[in-house]
Write an enzyme that holds these catalytic residues in place. Structure first.
Site, PDB file in Angstrom:
ATOM      1  N   CYS A 341      50.526  35.334  73.316  1.00  0.00           N
ATOM      2  CA  CYS A 341      49.445  36.304  73.544  1.00  0.00           C
ATOM      3  C   CYS A 341      49.680  37.063  74.848  1.00  0.00           C
ATOM      4  O   CYS A 341      50.628  37.836  74.944  1.00  0.00           O
ATOM      5  CB  CYS A 341      48.087  35.612  73.512  1.00  0.00           C
ATOM      6  SG  CYS A 341      46.713  36.752  73.238  1.00  0.00           S
ATOM      7  N   HIS A 425      48.003  32.381  68.533  1.00  0.00           N
ATOM      8  CA  HIS A 425      47.613  31.071  69.069  1.00  0.00           C
ATOM      9  C   HIS A 425      47.648  30.055  67.931  1.00  0.00           C
ATOM     10  O   HIS A 425      47.479  30.399  66.759  1.00  0.00           O
ATOM     11  CB  HIS A 425      46.191  31.106  69.631  1.00  0.00           C
ATOM     12  CG  HIS A 425      46.022  31.975  70.831  1.00  0.00           C
ATOM     13  ND1 HIS A 425      46.540  31.648  72.062  1.00  0.00           N
ATOM     14  CD2 HIS A 425      45.365  33.152  70.986  1.00  0.00           C
ATOM     15  CE1 HIS A 425      46.214  32.593  72.934  1.00  0.00           C
ATOM     16  NE2 HIS A 425      45.509  33.521  72.307  1.00  0.00           N
TER      17      HIS A 425
END
Length: 502
Positions: A341, A425
């Site tokens: 991310c 994630h």
């Protein structure tokens, strides 16, 4: 049965999240249809529900303890800190703006009370019991007027309150007594009693103190939970807790191969979803450590640059610490690096950010052929795909939109040499993919590490949740707890002076 309970705490990190999960798992094993609820959560560890709503990971974990799918109703207000003075406000799973602490507590918070109560009422209309979690301490007298998560919700929804105290910190009796004594008479009437958490030693030595506490407050202690390692799952607050030098606990098992695998996670500011590395720590022979110095990368077999709520700030921090140069050198030497991310964005060529930091054009580390532009609308998805020949599932929470202009495809990101980057994630929770990834890392690092063939992260998580349920079942007065959930706080509880200040 139809009822509810609010689990409050004498302090932050007293154990409210795990106690709530434990009560939920105990109840569901009794055949009770139960749901978790936290009106307002401040956390950088979040999750995306199937309907595309962002909620705290702790509530997602508690939903798993209830064996149900998490929804936005379970955490209607999520605050994601962007620094010491402001947070992004996520309402019913969607971001609605940035507010300073003064702006939020100065009026916006109280405006959300109706929404919060509506969500709780919907859950109570669907489930036999709703176990609510408070935030911080219910005795934060400076915030009581606008409170919607502790006594504010307890009073409005008619919930009994169980106060949890962490005895491992010390001062638990004073904390219990002081918490009650600083509440108004009306708030005190909701506080049914106490639960001692993280006790080490002979409980009989504690009993005289519990008896005296009952005599002083008129409130019983509903249980003494022993200290157990490895139960701090899905922590809430990545801003408050310093992870410097912390080692993620792994399963007690020797490595399958001849070597261990060392993983270093850069402890960037405003780190988000550091729970991504829990699946690595669950592998026998994998040691996961959070670091903040370049020399700590030298003996690591894999370095992870994790997610962050402040990508540009984290990038500057990496440069100030000398970690940025170490990462560039490491990538050039074909030593494994994984960016997740915000960490993926940092590894790219440049960032255009007029949303999060409002810094405009910022040069990245230039390791991956990626250009990032921050969009005002947040991406909240639950992607599925394939990588390294294995099926992968994850979730995305980000404002940055990545334009990948080279490299090999990797989970909607890319790979160049031994550097990987993705917005996903939770990908490492996919067992087959995690094993394939660790085999590649071990080969690149020259380690005789072999992933265990049968490690199931989902099964390990279920075991942890069952252990939490066992703690409640074995060490709490479950008959009294059941009556509390079903019937509310006992009548006629005494007032403890001085009470809340006028």
């Amino acid at each position: 049965m139809s009822g509810g309970l609010l689990v409050a705490g004498t302090t932050s990190d007293a154990g409210k999240s795990v106690v709530t999960a434990g009560i939920c798992r105990w109840l569901v094993r009794q055949g009770v249809k139960v749901a978790p609820f936290k009106a307002q959560n401040m956390s950088l560890n979040s999750f995306v529900t199937t309907e595309g709503a962002e909620i705290g990971r702790a509530q997602a974990m508690q939903a798993q303890a209830c064996r149900i799918e998490p929804t936005a109703l379970m955490n209607p207000v999520l605050l994601k800190p962007g620094g010491e003075q402001s947070s992004q406000v996520v309402l019913l799973g969607k971001p609605v703006g940035e507010l300073s602490a003064r702006g939020y507590h100065g009026g916006r918070q109280q405006q959300l009370l109706g929404t919060v109560l509506d969500c709780l009422e919907q859950l109570r209309g669907t489930y036999d019991a709703v176990i609510c979690e408070g935030a911080g301490s219910p005795a934060e007298i400076n915030l009581r007027r606008t409170d919607i998560v502790n006594m504010g919700i307890a009073r409005n929804a008619g919930l009994p309150v169980l106060v949890v105290g962490d005895i491992d910190r010390g001062g638990v009796f004073a904390s219990f007594f002081g918490t009650v004594a600083l509440l108004s008479p009306e708030d005190q009437a909701c506080v049914a009693g106490f639960l001692v958490n993280k006790f080490r030693g002979d409980v009989s030595l504690l009993e005289p103190g519990l008896d005296m506490l009952h005599g002083l407050t008129g409130r019983k202690t509903y249980g003494v939970l022993p200290f157990r390692h490895g139960l701090g799952i899905d922590e809430e607050d990545g801003l408050r807790v310093s992870l410097r030098g912390a080692v993620r606990e792994s399963v007690v098992a020797p490595p399958v191969g001849g070597d261990v695998l060392r993983v270093a996670v850069c402890a960037v500011p405003l780190m988000s979803n550091f729970t991504d590395v829990d699946a690595l720590a669950a592998e026998p022979g994998v040691v996961v450590r959070f670091v903040d110095r370049p020399e700590e990368l030298s003996d690591a077999d894999l370095v992870i640059v994790p997610g962050t709520r402040g990508t540009v700030r984290a990038l500057e921090w990496l440069r100030e610490r000398g970690l940025a140069g170490a990462l560039v050198r490491r990538a050039a030497e074909q030593r494994p690096v994984l960016g997740i991310c915000g960490g993926f964005q940092i590894l790219g060529e440049h960032i255009e950010d007029d949303v999060e930091s409002r810094r405009g054009h910022v040069d990245g580390l230039g390791i991956l052929p990626v250009r990032v532009r921050f969009a005002r609308e947040k991406t909240l998805t639950r992607p599925r795909g394939e990588a390294l020949g294995e099926r992968v599932e994850g979730y995305e929470i980000h404002h940055g939109v990545a334009d990948v202009i080279g490299g090999q495809p990797f989970l909607d990101g890319c790979r160049v040499g031994q550097t990987w980057g993705t917005h996903w994630h939770g990908s490492l929770e996919s067992d087959g993919f995690r094993r394939a990834f660790l085999r590649e890392v071990a080969a690149a690092a020259g380690r005789r590490f072999v992933p265990a063939p049968d490690t199931s992260f989902a099964a390990l998580r279920e075991e942890q949740l069952d252990r939490l349920g066992d703690l409640i079942e074995q060490h709490a007065d479950t008959d009294a707890l059941w009556r509390l959930i079903e019937s509310g706080a006992p009548q006629g509880l005494p007032f403890i002076p001085p009470g809340a200040p006028a």
